[in-house]
Write a protein that holds these residues in place. Structure first.
Motif, PDB file in Angstrom:
ATOM      1  N   GLY A 269       0.781  -1.228   0.000  1.00  0.00           N
ATOM      2  CA  GLY A 269       0.000   0.000   0.000  1.00  0.00           C
ATOM      3  C   GLY A 269       0.810   1.272   0.000  1.00  0.00           C
ATOM      4  N   SER A 270       2.121   1.167  -0.214  1.00  0.00           N
ATOM      5  CA  SER A 270       2.971   2.360  -0.185  1.00  0.00           C
ATOM      6  C   SER A 270       2.915   3.095  -1.521  1.00  0.00           C
ATOM      7  CB  SER A 270       4.418   1.980   0.134  1.00  0.00           C
ATOM      8  OG  SER A 270       4.938   1.129  -0.879  1.00  0.00           O
ATOM      9  N   THR A 271       3.319   4.367  -1.497  1.00  0.00           N
ATOM     10  CA  THR A 271       3.432   5.189  -2.695  1.00  0.00           C
ATOM     11  C   THR A 271       4.880   5.646  -2.787  1.00  0.00           C
ATOM     12  OG1 THR A 271       1.151   5.966  -2.473  1.00  0.00           O
ATOM     13  CG2 THR A 271       2.614   7.251  -3.882  1.00  0.00           C
ATOM     14  N   LEU A 272       5.593   5.152  -3.797  1.00  0.00           N
ATOM     15  CA  LEU A 272       7.019   5.401  -3.912  1.00  0.00           C
ATOM     16  C   LEU A 272       7.347   6.203  -5.163  1.00  0.00           C
ATOM     17  CD1 LEU A 272       8.348   1.796  -3.104  1.00  0.00           C
ATOM     18  CD2 LEU A 272       7.654   3.597  -1.495  1.00  0.00           C
ATOM     19  N   GLU A 273       8.298   7.111  -5.009  1.00  0.00           N
ATOM     20  CA  GLU A 273       8.815   7.883  -6.135  1.00  0.00           C
ATOM     21  C   GLU A 273      10.294   8.145  -5.892  1.00  0.00           C
ATOM     22  OE1 GLU A 273       8.180  12.187  -8.431  1.00  0.00           O
ATOM     23  OE2 GLU A 273       6.702  11.462  -6.987  1.00  0.00           O
ATOM     24  N   ASP A 274      11.117   7.760  -6.855  1.00  0.00           N
ATOM     25  CA  ASP A 274      12.567   7.926  -6.725  1.00  0.00           C
ATOM     26  C   ASP A 274      13.087   7.259  -5.447  1.00  0.00           C
ATOM     27  OD1 ASP A 274      13.080   9.494  -9.110  1.00  0.00           O
ATOM     28  OD2 ASP A 274      12.042  11.134  -8.102  1.00  0.00           O
ATOM     29  N   VAL A 275      12.631   6.043  -5.196  1.00  0.00           N
ATOM     30  CA  VAL A 275      13.147   5.233  -4.089  1.00  0.00           C
ATOM     31  C   VAL A 275      14.187   4.282  -4.665  1.00  0.00           C
ATOM     32  CG1 VAL A 275      12.593   3.485  -2.369  1.00  0.00           C
ATOM     33  CG2 VAL A 275      11.074   5.449  -2.697  1.00  0.00           C
ATOM     34  N   ASP A 276      15.411   4.428  -4.230  1.00  0.00           N
ATOM     35  CA  ASP A 276      16.547   3.712  -4.804  1.00  0.00           C
ATOM     36  C   ASP A 276      16.960   2.564  -3.887  1.00  0.00           C
ATOM     37  OD1 ASP A 276      18.770   2.888  -6.156  1.00  0.00           O
ATOM     38  OD2 ASP A 276      19.758   4.848  -6.197  1.00  0.00           O
ATOM     39  N   LEU A 277      16.633   1.356  -4.312  1.00  0.00           N
ATOM     40  CA  LEU A 277      16.981   0.154  -3.552  1.00  0.00           C
ATOM     41  C   LEU A 277      18.210  -0.550  -4.115  1.00  0.00           C
ATOM     42  CD1 LEU A 277      13.394  -1.292  -3.045  1.00  0.00           C
ATOM     43  CD2 LEU A 277      14.894  -0.464  -1.228  1.00  0.00           C
ATOM     44  N   ARG A 278      18.865   0.058  -5.082  1.00  0.00           N
ATOM     45  CA  ARG A 278      19.969  -0.621  -5.759  1.00  0.00           C
ATOM     46  C   ARG A 278      21.156  -0.891  -4.829  1.00  0.00           C
ATOM     47  NH1 ARG A 278      20.756   3.402 -10.688  1.00  0.00           N
ATOM     48  NH2 ARG A 278      20.575   4.831  -8.883  1.00  0.00           N
TER      49      ARG A 278
END
Length: 223
Positions: free
Chosen positions: A175-184
Protein backbone atom coordinates in the motif's frame (compact mmCIF):
# COMPACT_ATOMS: atom_id res chain seq x y z
CA UNK A 1 10.07 12.47 -19.74
CA UNK A 2 11.45 13.23 -16.24
CA UNK A 3 15.19 13.37 -15.65
CA UNK A 4 14.99 10.40 -13.29
CA UNK A 5 13.47 8.29 -16.02
CA UNK A 6 16.56 8.93 -18.15
CA UNK A 7 19.33 8.68 -15.56
CA UNK A 8 17.87 6.76 -12.64
CA UNK A 9 16.05 7.84 -9.51
CA UNK A 10 16.67 11.27 -8.06
CA UNK A 11 19.00 11.13 -5.04
CA UNK A 12 17.97 12.48 -1.64
CA UNK A 13 18.69 16.19 -1.30
CA UNK A 14 20.54 16.21 2.00
CA UNK A 15 21.89 19.24 3.78
CA UNK A 16 24.67 19.13 6.37
CA UNK A 17 23.62 19.53 9.99
CA UNK A 18 25.91 21.76 12.07
CA UNK A 19 24.58 22.74 15.50
CA UNK A 20 26.37 25.81 16.84
CA UNK A 21 27.38 26.67 20.39
CA UNK A 22 25.47 24.37 22.73
CA UNK A 23 24.59 24.39 26.42
CA UNK A 24 24.68 21.12 28.43
CA UNK A 25 21.45 19.65 29.79
CA UNK A 26 21.33 17.60 32.97
CA UNK A 27 19.71 14.19 33.23
CA UNK A 28 16.55 15.38 34.99
CA UNK A 29 15.71 17.96 32.32
CA UNK A 30 16.49 15.52 29.53
CA UNK A 31 14.47 12.68 31.01
CA UNK A 32 11.11 14.37 31.49
CA UNK A 33 9.15 17.46 30.54
CA UNK A 34 7.46 19.39 27.76
CA UNK A 35 9.70 22.48 27.51
CA UNK A 36 11.47 22.68 24.16
CA UNK A 37 15.19 21.94 24.13
CA UNK A 38 16.98 24.34 21.75
CA UNK A 39 20.73 24.67 21.21
CA UNK A 40 21.56 22.09 23.86
CA UNK A 41 23.86 19.10 24.18
CA UNK A 42 22.77 15.81 25.75
CA UNK A 43 26.04 13.98 26.30
CA UNK A 44 26.89 10.73 28.06
CA UNK A 45 23.50 10.24 29.70
CA UNK A 46 22.31 6.80 30.87
CA UNK A 47 18.59 6.76 31.63
CA UNK A 48 15.85 4.22 32.12
CA UNK A 49 13.20 6.38 30.43
CA UNK A 50 12.91 9.67 28.59
CA UNK A 51 9.28 10.77 28.56
CA UNK A 52 8.72 13.89 26.46
CA UNK A 53 5.22 15.35 26.36
CA UNK A 54 3.41 18.33 24.85
CA UNK A 55 5.02 17.98 21.41
CA UNK A 56 8.45 18.72 22.87
CA UNK A 57 11.05 19.87 20.33
CA UNK A 58 14.77 19.20 20.17
CA UNK A 59 16.15 21.95 17.95
CA UNK A 60 19.65 22.85 16.74
CA UNK A 61 21.09 20.37 19.24
CA UNK A 62 23.38 17.36 19.60
CA UNK A 63 22.78 14.05 21.38
CA UNK A 64 25.93 12.04 22.04
CA UNK A 65 26.49 8.67 23.77
CA UNK A 66 22.93 8.43 25.05
CA UNK A 67 21.89 5.11 26.60
CA UNK A 68 18.17 4.78 27.30
CA UNK A 69 15.77 1.87 27.58
CA UNK A 70 12.56 3.69 26.64
CA UNK A 71 12.44 7.04 24.81
CA UNK A 72 8.90 8.37 24.34
CA UNK A 73 8.50 11.43 22.16
CA UNK A 74 5.07 11.01 20.57
CA UNK A 75 4.17 13.95 18.29
CA UNK A 76 7.41 15.68 19.24
CA UNK A 77 10.04 16.91 16.80
CA UNK A 78 13.75 16.81 16.08
CA UNK A 79 14.97 19.76 14.01
CA UNK A 80 18.47 20.68 12.76
CA UNK A 81 20.00 18.16 15.18
CA UNK A 82 22.57 15.37 15.30
CA UNK A 83 22.25 12.09 17.22
CA UNK A 84 25.53 10.18 17.62
CA UNK A 85 26.24 6.80 19.20
CA UNK A 86 22.84 6.49 20.83
CA UNK A 87 21.77 3.13 22.24
CA UNK A 88 17.98 3.05 22.54
CA UNK A 89 16.04 -0.13 23.26
CA UNK A 90 12.62 1.29 22.34
CA UNK A 91 11.86 4.59 20.59
CA UNK A 92 8.17 5.55 20.68
CA UNK A 93 7.84 8.51 18.30
CA UNK A 94 4.56 8.10 16.43
CA UNK A 95 3.35 11.23 14.64
CA UNK A 96 6.70 12.89 15.25
CA UNK A 97 8.45 15.29 12.90
CA UNK A 98 12.08 14.97 11.80
CA UNK A 99 13.56 17.86 9.80
CA UNK A 100 17.23 18.10 8.87
CA UNK A 101 18.49 15.39 11.23
CA UNK A 102 21.53 13.11 11.19
CA UNK A 103 21.56 9.84 13.16
CA UNK A 104 25.04 8.36 13.24
CA UNK A 105 26.48 5.08 14.56
CA UNK A 106 23.43 4.43 16.70
CA UNK A 107 21.52 1.34 17.74
CA UNK A 108 17.73 1.32 18.10
CA UNK A 109 15.97 -1.93 19.00
CA UNK A 110 12.49 -0.86 17.90
CA UNK A 111 11.38 2.46 16.43
CA UNK A 112 7.66 3.25 16.38
CA UNK A 113 7.53 6.01 13.77
CA UNK A 114 4.13 5.40 12.24
CA UNK A 115 2.44 8.51 10.81
CA UNK A 116 5.71 10.43 11.27
CA UNK A 117 7.10 13.02 8.85
CA UNK A 118 10.78 12.76 7.88
CA UNK A 119 12.41 15.48 5.78
CA UNK A 120 16.13 15.55 5.02
CA UNK A 121 17.10 12.77 7.43
CA UNK A 122 20.31 10.73 7.15
CA UNK A 123 20.94 7.48 9.04
CA UNK A 124 24.63 6.54 8.90
CA UNK A 125 26.13 3.23 10.13
CA UNK A 126 23.15 2.50 12.34
CA UNK A 127 21.81 -0.83 13.51
CA UNK A 128 18.02 -0.81 13.58
CA UNK A 129 15.68 -3.59 14.66
CA UNK A 130 11.99 -3.17 13.86
CA UNK A 131 11.33 0.19 12.18
CA UNK A 132 7.60 0.94 11.96
CA UNK A 133 7.06 3.69 9.37
CA UNK A 134 3.49 2.76 8.52
CA UNK A 135 1.63 5.72 7.08
CA UNK A 136 4.73 7.90 7.39
CA UNK A 137 5.79 10.56 4.90
CA UNK A 138 9.45 10.46 3.88
CA UNK A 139 11.19 12.97 1.62
CA UNK A 140 14.95 13.17 1.08
CA UNK A 141 15.87 10.34 3.46
CA UNK A 142 19.02 8.23 3.19
CA UNK A 143 20.20 5.08 4.95
CA UNK A 144 23.96 4.64 4.48
CA UNK A 145 25.83 1.51 5.63
CA UNK A 146 23.02 0.48 7.98
CA UNK A 147 21.62 -2.85 9.13
CA UNK A 148 17.82 -3.02 9.40
CA UNK A 149 16.09 -6.15 10.63
CA UNK A 150 12.51 -5.25 9.69
CA UNK A 151 11.51 -2.11 7.75
CA UNK A 152 7.75 -1.59 7.61
CA UNK A 153 6.69 1.06 5.07
CA UNK A 154 3.11 -0.12 4.72
CA UNK A 155 0.90 2.72 3.41
CA UNK A 156 3.88 5.11 3.60
CA UNK A 157 4.63 7.83 1.05
CA UNK A 158 8.30 8.07 0.11
CA UNK A 159 10.17 10.31 -2.32
CA UNK A 160 13.91 10.48 -2.94
CA UNK A 161 14.88 7.76 -0.46
CA UNK A 162 18.06 5.67 -0.79
CA UNK A 163 19.66 2.67 0.95
CA UNK A 164 23.35 2.72 0.04
CA UNK A 165 25.31 -0.18 1.54
CA UNK A 166 22.36 -1.16 3.72
CA UNK A 167 21.21 -4.67 4.60
CA UNK A 168 17.47 -5.16 5.11
CA UNK A 169 16.31 -8.53 6.41
CA UNK A 170 12.62 -7.87 5.70
CA UNK A 171 10.95 -5.06 3.77
CA UNK A 172 7.19 -4.49 3.74
CA UNK A 173 5.80 -2.04 1.17
CA UNK A 174 2.12 -2.98 0.99
CA UNK A 175 0.00 0.00 0.00
CA UNK A 176 2.97 2.36 -0.19
CA UNK A 177 3.43 5.19 -2.70
CA UNK A 178 7.02 5.40 -3.91
CA UNK A 179 8.82 7.88 -6.13
CA UNK A 180 12.57 7.93 -6.73
CA UNK A 181 13.15 5.23 -4.09
CA UNK A 182 16.55 3.71 -4.80
CA UNK A 183 16.98 0.15 -3.55
CA UNK A 184 19.97 -0.62 -5.76
CA UNK A 185 22.47 -0.26 -2.91
CA UNK A 186 20.50 -2.48 -0.55
CA UNK A 187 20.80 -6.15 0.28
CA UNK A 188 17.24 -7.46 0.45
CA UNK A 189 16.58 -10.80 2.11
CA UNK A 190 12.78 -10.76 2.07
CA UNK A 191 10.17 -8.49 0.51
CA UNK A 192 6.73 -8.91 2.00
CA UNK A 193 4.52 -7.55 -0.80
CA UNK A 194 6.15 -7.34 -4.20
CA UNK A 195 3.42 -5.12 -5.63
CA UNK A 196 4.62 -2.43 -3.24
CA UNK A 197 7.84 -2.08 -5.24
CA UNK A 198 6.05 0.04 -7.83
CA UNK A 199 8.00 3.31 -8.04
CA UNK A 200 11.25 1.84 -6.69
CA UNK A 201 14.46 1.18 -8.64
CA UNK A 202 16.31 -2.13 -8.29
CA UNK A 203 19.21 -3.77 -10.10
CA UNK A 204 18.97 -6.63 -12.57
CA UNK A 205 20.59 -8.94 -10.02
CA UNK A 206 17.96 -7.97 -7.45
CA UNK A 207 15.24 -8.62 -9.99
CA UNK A 208 16.62 -12.09 -10.68
CA UNK A 209 16.68 -12.82 -6.95
CA UNK A 210 13.01 -11.97 -6.50
CA UNK A 211 11.91 -13.41 -9.85
CA UNK A 212 10.57 -16.72 -8.41
CA UNK A 213 8.48 -14.91 -5.80
CA UNK A 214 7.33 -12.40 -8.41
CA UNK A 215 6.25 -15.16 -10.76
CA UNK A 216 4.39 -16.90 -7.96
CA UNK A 217 2.57 -13.71 -6.98
CA UNK A 218 1.44 -13.27 -10.61
CA UNK A 219 0.38 -16.87 -10.96
CA UNK A 220 3.09 -17.63 -13.52
CA UNK A 221 4.40 -21.19 -13.76
CA UNK A 222 8.09 -21.49 -14.58
CA UNK A 223 9.14 -24.92 -15.85
Amino acid sequence: MRTSELSGPLAPRLRPVSPGALQPVDAAEAADGDDDLDEVELAGLTLDTMFWTGRRRLGSSRVTDLVVRDWRVRAGSLVDSVVERADVVALSAAESGWWNVEVQQSRIGSAELYDAVLRNVHFVRCKLGYVNLRGANLTDVAFTDCVIEDLDLMRATAARVSFSGTRISRLELSGSTLEDVDLRGASLADIGTLEGLRGATITLDQLLEIAPALAESLGIKVE
